[in-house]
Scaffold this motif. Structure first.
Motif, short mmCIF file in Angstrom:
data_model
loop_
_atom_site.label_atom_id
_atom_site.label_comp_id
_atom_site.label_asym_id
_atom_site.label_seq_id
_atom_site.Cartn_x
_atom_site.Cartn_y
_atom_site.Cartn_z
N ILE A 1 0.83 -1.21 0.00
CA ILE A 1 0.00 0.00 0.00
C ILE A 1 0.86 1.25 0.00
O ILE A 1 0.52 2.26 -0.64
N GLU A 2 2.00 1.20 0.67
CA GLU A 2 2.92 2.35 0.64
C GLU A 2 3.35 2.65 -0.80
O GLU A 2 3.42 3.82 -1.20
N GLN A 3 3.59 1.61 -1.57
CA GLN A 3 3.95 1.81 -2.98
C GLN A 3 2.78 2.38 -3.78
O GLN A 3 2.96 3.27 -4.62
N LEU A 4 1.58 1.87 -3.53
CA LEU A 4 0.40 2.36 -4.25
C LEU A 4 0.12 3.83 -3.94
O LEU A 4 -0.22 4.62 -4.83
N VAL A 5 0.27 4.20 -2.67
CA VAL A 5 0.05 5.60 -2.28
C VAL A 5 1.07 6.50 -2.96
O VAL A 5 0.73 7.60 -3.42
N ALA A 6 2.31 6.05 -3.06
CA ALA A 6 3.32 6.83 -3.75
C ALA A 6 2.93 7.05 -5.22
O ALA A 6 3.13 8.15 -5.78
N MET A 7 2.35 6.02 -5.84
CA MET A 7 1.89 6.16 -7.23
C MET A 7 0.73 7.14 -7.32
O MET A 7 0.65 7.94 -8.26
N GLN A 8 -0.21 7.07 -6.36
CA GLN A 8 -1.34 8.01 -6.35
C GLN A 8 -0.82 9.46 -6.24
O GLN A 8 -1.26 10.33 -6.98
N ALA B 1 2.09 10.62 -7.03
CA ALA B 1 2.81 11.01 -8.23
C ALA B 1 1.87 11.38 -9.37
O ALA B 1 2.05 12.41 -10.04
N VAL B 2 0.84 10.55 -9.60
CA VAL B 2 -0.05 10.82 -10.74
C VAL B 2 -0.91 12.06 -10.48
O VAL B 2 -1.24 12.79 -11.42
#
Length: 239
Positions: free
Chosen positions: A226-233, A235-236
């Motif tokens: 989830i930490e990786q997914l939040v970083a993607m959110q 960024a986009v």
């Protein structure tokens, strides 16, 4: 343990978030997680459900559906039965709860935001992908309201994302595809905020019960994903 697609036990499938996928909604996002694809569209409307009228509070909710050929075999449209299935109702309530957990409804005013999550391709993790993509659509809808001067400040207090985790051959693994999802010994979906707060944990032993140590390990693995997914959110949404 080797996974069919060659990933390590703590690896996500390839994830892509495409903002403004649809031109008409106030916010939209196409999320790809491996072969799973979900389009999320946010609609802003005046007014709130009856139980909130006069409260000054807004409302965020979600609807979820799966296209008939999102799966290997055709799934009949639920409109033919006259009502959503129990699974559909459970998932859309989960998505709505997850989004409300990071929204200050008192700052939204008496307006409603509905996120429609439609599964184009289902290869495991459709509910978790829906939550992750729905947040991006919601954030863009909020930004649209702010750009029009209808909201002085954002009611969003954090990000929210979700991931699946399971146990295969006694090994905790992250982000299950369909072939893994049907074979796991333990199946779990985890929803967390951008700060790491737990919103919801749905965990089931498919066979033998599992112990607290395994649960803690699975939660740690989910948190890393989830930490990786939040970083993607993040960024986009800054593009």
């Amino acid at each position: 343990m080797k996974r069919a697609d060659g990933r390590g036990s703590s690896d996500l499938r390839p994830v892509k978030l495409s903002r403004a996928f649809q031109p008409n909604p106030e916010g939209s996002c196409l999320i790809d997680v491996g072969q799973t694809r979900v389009v999320c569209a946010a609609t802003v409307e005046p007014g709130v459900p009856q139980f909130l009228r006069g409260s000054g509070r807004g409302w965020v909710t979600a609807e979820y559906s799966m296209l008939p050929r999102a799966t290997v075999e055709r799934t009949p449209r639920e409109v033919k039965s006259g009502r959503p299935s129990g699974r559909t109702q459970e998932i859309q309530r989960l998505i709505g709860r997850s989004l409300r957990a990071v929204t200050d409804l008192t700052l939204l005013g008496e307006r409603s935001i509905t996120i429609d999550c439609d599964v184009l391709v289902a290869d495991g993790g459709t509910r978790t992908a829906s939550i992750t993509g729905a947040y991006v659509a919601l954030a863009d809808a909020i930004a649209s309201l702010m750009s029009l001067g209808e909201l002085p400040v954002s009611p969003l207090i954090s990000e929210v994302a979700a991931i699946s985790v399971g146990v295969l051959e006694d090994t905790p693994v992250l982000d299950l595809d369909y072939t893994e999802d049907v074979a796991v010994e333990v199946d779990m979906n985890v929803v967390m905020t951008g700060e790491g707060g737990l919103v919801e944990v749905q965990g089931t032993a498919e066979g033998e019960p599992f112990d607290r140590a395994l649960l803690d390990g699975m939660l740690d693995l989910a948190a890393s994903g989830i930490e990786q997914l939040v970083a993607m959110q993040r960024a986009v949404l800054t593009e």
